[in-house]
Design a protein around this motif. Structure first.
Motif, PDB file in Angstrom:
ATOM      1  N   PHE A  27       0.842  -1.185   0.000  1.00 30.86           N
ATOM      2  CA  PHE A  27       0.000   0.000   0.000  1.00 30.86           C
ATOM      3  C   PHE A  27       0.878   1.236   0.000  1.00 30.86           C
ATOM      4  N   GLY A  28       0.370   2.327  -0.514  1.00 33.04           N
ATOM      5  CA  GLY A  28       1.099   3.586  -0.499  1.00 33.04           C
ATOM      6  C   GLY A  28       1.854   3.847  -1.782  1.00 33.04           C
ATOM      7  N   GLU A  31       3.964   0.951  -3.398  1.00 26.61           N
ATOM      8  CA  GLU A  31       3.216  -0.298  -3.553  1.00 26.61           C
ATOM      9  C   GLU A  31       3.802  -1.191  -4.645  1.00 26.61           C
ATOM     10  N   TRP A  64       1.015  -2.566   6.106  1.00 23.19           N
ATOM     11  CA  TRP A  64       1.326  -2.223   4.720  1.00 23.19           C
ATOM     12  C   TRP A  64       2.365  -3.167   4.130  1.00 23.19           C
TER      13      TRP A  64
END
Length: 147
Positions: A27-28, A31, A64
């Motif tokens: 995520f982010g 990613e 994450w």
């Protein structure tokens, strides 16, 4: 008489958060990239660095990160240059590319990039394969019943 069963106990979980564990960021802005856990900050965050994959050194939450089976031997809080040397020496990139996880992700991205015409061609190829296999199986069954 009392019967006892002996079960072989196998640990189900074997990917632990540890210094040197290679993780994929899920995520982010980073990613899909691989990074190495350099240090554990607290119960929910780790210091991650990926000098060969383009991940800058930063703290990332465990939610994450997706831990991989790949572990490299580094010292806690080791600098990026040392991590890069160990990364290249242990050939993390080829280990990752040979894993079934990476192959599955590559297949998904290929399918996602297919056009409508590509999907149509794939459908036709599957149909022709199915008819060939079906005819061969039918022929073999016929030969088997004749004997």
């Amino acid at each position: 008489m009392r019967w006892t069963r002996i079960y072989s106990v196998k640990m189900v979980f074997n990917r632990y958060v540890e210094v040197g564990r290679v993780a994929m960021i899920t995520f982010g802005p980073e990613e899909g990239k691989l990074g190495v856990i350099v240090d554990v900050v607290d119960q929910s965050r780790a210091l991650v660095d990926g000098p060969c994959s383009g991940v800058r050194r930063q703290t990332i939450g465990f939610n994450w990160l997706a831990l991989t089976n790949i572990v490299i031997k580094i010292a806690p809080s080791q600098r990026s240059g040392g991590i890069r040397k160990v990364w290249e020496k242990s050939d993390v990139k080829s280990q990752w590319e040979n894993s079934s996880w990476a192959k599955r992700l590559a297949d998904k991205s290929k399918r996602r990039q297919m056009t409508d015409f590509d999907r149509f061609k794939l459908k036709i190829a599957k149909q022709s394969k199915r008819t060939i296999v079906k005819s061969k199986v039918k022929k073999l069954k016929k030969e088997q019943s004749a004997q």
